[in-house]
Every structure is written in C-alpha cells, then in structure tokens.
Design a protein around this motif. Structure first.
Motif, PDB file in Angstrom:
ATOM      1  N   ILE A  39      10.463 -29.360  19.989  1.00 56.91           N
ATOM      2  CA  ILE A  39       9.741 -30.098  21.315  1.00 56.91           C
ATOM      3  C   ILE A  39       8.437 -29.516  21.764  1.00 56.91           C
ATOM      4  CG2 ILE A  39      12.236 -30.507  21.956  1.00 56.91           C
ATOM      5  CD1 ILE A  39      12.044 -28.558  24.079  1.00 56.91           C
ATOM      6  N   PRO A  40       7.628 -30.196  22.444  1.00 61.63           N
ATOM      7  CA  PRO A  40       6.302 -29.624  22.941  1.00 61.63           C
ATOM      8  C   PRO A  40       6.578 -28.514  23.945  1.00 61.63           C
ATOM      9  CG  PRO A  40       6.473 -31.950  22.961  1.00 61.63           C
ATOM     10  CD  PRO A  40       7.974 -31.592  22.699  1.00 61.63           C
ATOM     11  N   VAL A  41       5.743 -27.623  24.000  1.00 58.73           N
ATOM     12  CA  VAL A  41       5.738 -26.477  25.011  1.00 58.73           C
ATOM     13  C   VAL A  41       5.747 -27.464  26.398  1.00 58.73           C
ATOM     14  CG1 VAL A  41       4.326 -24.942  26.172  1.00 58.73           C
ATOM     15  CG2 VAL A  41       4.264 -25.162  23.658  1.00 58.73           C
ATOM     16  N   GLY A  74       9.531 -23.493  40.548  1.00 63.21           N
ATOM     17  CA  GLY A  74      10.318 -22.243  40.200  1.00 63.21           C
ATOM     18  C   GLY A  74      11.447 -22.562  38.983  1.00 63.21           C
ATOM     19  N   SER A  75      11.153 -23.393  38.087  1.00 66.16           N
ATOM     20  CA  SER A  75      12.230 -23.830  37.255  1.00 66.16           C
ATOM     21  C   SER A  75      12.117 -23.160  35.910  1.00 66.16           C
ATOM     22  CB  SER A  75      12.020 -25.284  37.109  1.00 66.16           C
ATOM     23  OG  SER A  75      10.873 -25.860  36.476  1.00 66.16           O
ATOM     24  N   CYS A  76      11.769 -21.912  35.933  1.00 62.48           N
ATOM     25  CA  CYS A  76      11.412 -21.329  34.371  1.00 62.48           C
ATOM     26  C   CYS A  76      12.786 -21.226  33.905  1.00 62.48           C
ATOM     27  CB  CYS A  76      10.891 -19.855  34.724  1.00 62.48           C
ATOM     28  SG  CYS A  76      11.649 -18.884  35.722  1.00 62.48           S
ATOM     29  N   THR A 101       7.747 -18.244  23.841  1.00 62.48           N
ATOM     30  CA  THR A 101       7.234 -19.432  23.997  1.00 62.48           C
ATOM     31  C   THR A 101       7.311 -19.738  25.639  1.00 62.48           C
ATOM     32  OG1 THR A 101       7.655 -20.456  21.921  1.00 62.48           O
ATOM     33  CG2 THR A 101       7.110 -22.191  23.812  1.00 62.48           C
ATOM     34  N   ASN A 102       6.136 -19.952  26.459  1.00 60.06           N
ATOM     35  CA  ASN A 102       6.317 -20.042  27.838  1.00 60.06           C
ATOM     36  C   ASN A 102       6.441 -21.448  28.097  1.00 60.06           C
ATOM     37  OD1 ASN A 102       6.116 -19.013  30.438  1.00 60.06           O
ATOM     38  ND2 ASN A 102       4.282 -18.062  30.149  1.00 60.06           N
ATOM     39  N   LEU A 150      -1.403 -18.672  23.022  1.00 61.34           N
ATOM     40  CA  LEU A 150      -1.874 -19.198  21.857  1.00 61.34           C
ATOM     41  C   LEU A 150      -1.198 -20.755  21.612  1.00 61.34           C
ATOM     42  CD1 LEU A 150      -1.644 -16.418  19.243  1.00 61.34           C
ATOM     43  CD2 LEU A 150      -3.747 -17.293  20.483  1.00 61.34           C
ATOM     44  N   GLY A 151      -1.744 -21.840  22.616  1.00 58.25           N
ATOM     45  CA  GLY A 151      -1.003 -23.012  22.587  1.00 58.25           C
ATOM     46  C   GLY A 151       0.397 -22.864  23.355  1.00 58.25           C
ATOM     47  N   GLY A 152       0.533 -21.931  24.277  1.00 61.55           N
ATOM     48  CA  GLY A 152       1.777 -21.783  24.804  1.00 61.55           C
ATOM     49  C   GLY A 152       2.530 -20.589  24.721  1.00 61.55           C
ATOM     50  N   ARG A 153       2.033 -19.943  23.471  1.00 57.43           N
ATOM     51  CA  ARG A 153       2.950 -18.874  22.885  1.00 57.43           C
ATOM     52  C   ARG A 153       2.334 -17.648  23.065  1.00 57.43           C
ATOM     53  NH1 ARG A 153       3.778 -18.722  17.722  1.00 57.43           N
ATOM     54  NH2 ARG A 153       5.888 -18.038  17.635  1.00 57.43           N
TER      55      ARG A 153
END
Length: 271
Positions: free
Chosen positions: A37-39, A46-48, A204-205, A213-216
């Motif tokens: 799935i996408p980043v 605050g839903s991390c 992956t953030n 790097l693209g969310g990573r």
C-alpha cells in the motif's frame, strides 16, 4: 513543516510474559518485506499508531503475502462481546484513523478519539487489531536480538521517543539521532526490514512521501538501541492469515461509519 506525532508510553508489566523469542545468529538474514500500500500521511492528527498498524497490515510477511485489503468484521470480538461488523475496508488513511479511534478506546488512557486527539500506544493498537480479528495475538521484542528475530517473519511496530534531529533524515535515508537535540514527542512507525551487513533497521513512516526516501528511512543499530532504552517498545502482532469474512452491508461511507460505530459500540460495552 510541523509533523504530527501521537505515541505515548504504555508498558504493561504483564507484557513481559509475552516476550518474542530470539533466533540463533546463524538463522538471521537480511529481510525486506514488501509494502503493498502507499505511504500514508497522518497530517496533523496524532494517529501514528493506527497508521503504523495499517501499514503493517498492508505489508507482506512470511505467512501473509500480498495484503492490500482486509475484511473488518471483529469476529473475535463478536464471539465474546456481541455482533459488530464494519464491512470491507481498503488499507488507506481513513482506515488508519478508524483503527486509531478504536485503539484510543482500548488503550485505557484518559480520553478517546473522537473528539480528543489523545494519541495511543503500540499496545493499544495491537489490542485493536486483535479485537477486530486481524491479529490472533502479539508479542514484544525487548532487545535488538529479538527485533532482528521478529523481522525474519514479518514487519513490526516500533514506538520510540522522537527527537528534533529525526525530522530530517540524511540523503541516504539515515534518521539522525542527536541525543542533545531534544525530544519532540513520541512516535509509532512500521519496521519493514533489517540489513544484516550494515545492521540497519528500515522504517516506513506516515508523513507522506516527502519525508526521507519516499517516506522511508533507517535507524542504525546503536541509535535504535538507545531509543529503545528511552522507554521505547517493539510490538509484533501475529496477523490472521486471512481475516474471517462476515457478510454485512457496506455503508456509503464505510470508513467514517466504522470510526463512529467502533467508538459507540466499544464504549457501550465499557471497553
């Protein structure tokens, strides 16, 4: 740009009885689990914890490949608490917020979302996955050796203090852990792999593709070790191989309905 955090520390002493096992060094190899799935981007919410868990659901593991959608029926919860069904949901930001909402009910901390953006914990979102029948159980990795071992089978959830220096990864993706930069808050993030040669843990953030790097990004082993020593934690859900389908009408806006229904239903049950 300000980034939302939202993880708080919730270390239940009973978790010590559910420590993840440690494999012999000879059994450890580089792992890089494919995220299907996408980043995601949690924006200013605050839903991390919900975002990290949604990412985990959408990432391959040894026993669960190619996961892109799930049927959320709460089959496990229904067995002991009564019927609750939410239909089929794509693993997107709306679902992550819904999962976060459920975690705030189950984590035992004051306040629930909505309306209060209280944040939650890795333990709380693991309970939410189990309540929804998406995980059968979960363990806790209390040392780097256990984290490396857990990643041999699939991704994991990492809850750590987030330092000011960590908002801006280096060009190669390294997340700089400057202990003197100050703590901005707590954050939950998905660990998707481990490089045996460099002893790097890839993450992956949930701040969109503009971060890292693209969310990573990655944490070097000594940095992760220090963060875990600062009341960090690693939660390892054992995902259901295939969530049990439950026929149910899908509302016009299922994700919004799910968040409201989850909150109302579990609150009524006193959970």
């Amino acid at each position: 740009m300000t980034r939302a955090l939202g993880r708080f520390v919730d270390h239940d002493p009973r978790s010590l009885a559910y420590a993840h096992g440690v494999l012999p060094q000879s059994a450890l190899t580089t792992t890089s689990w494919t995220r299907r799935i996408p980043v995601l981007d949690q924006g200013q919410l605050g839903s991390c914890t919900g975002n990290a868990a949604t990412g985990l659901l959408g990432t391959d593991s040894a026993g669960r490949m190619g996961a892109v959608t799930v049927t959320v029926s709460a089959a496990g919860a229904a067995a002991s608490h009564g019927a609750f069904q939410a239909g089929e949901h794509p693993l997107d930001e709306a679902f992550a917020v819904s999962l976060y909402s459920l975690a705030t009910v189950l984590d035992g901390a004051p306040g629930q979302y909505p309306p209060a953006d209280t944040g939650s914990s890795g333990l709380g979102v693991a309970k939410a996955l189990k309540a929804l029948g998406l995980a059968t159980s979960y363990t806790h990795a209390f040392a780097l050796s256990a984290v490396r071992s857990a990643l041999q089978s699939g991704p994991a959830l990492l809850g750590i203090p987030w330092l000011q220096s960590m908002f801006t990864p280096a060009a190669d993706g390294r997340i700089p852990v400057d202990q003197s930069s100050g703590i901005a808050g707590g954050h939950e993030i998905e660990i998707t792999g481990w490089d045996a040669d460099s002893d790097r843990f890839w993450l992956t953030n949930s701040w969109g593709t503009g971060w890292g790097l693209g969310g990573r990004g990655y944490l070097a082993a000594p940095d992760l070790q220090w963060l875990l020593s600062q009341q960090g934690d690693v939660t390892v859900p054992v995902l259901s191989a295939q969530p049990t389908p439950q026929p149910a009408p899908v509302p016009a806006n299922p994700d919004a309905a799910f968040a409201a229904a989850a909150h109302t239903w579990l609150t009524a049950k006193g959970l």
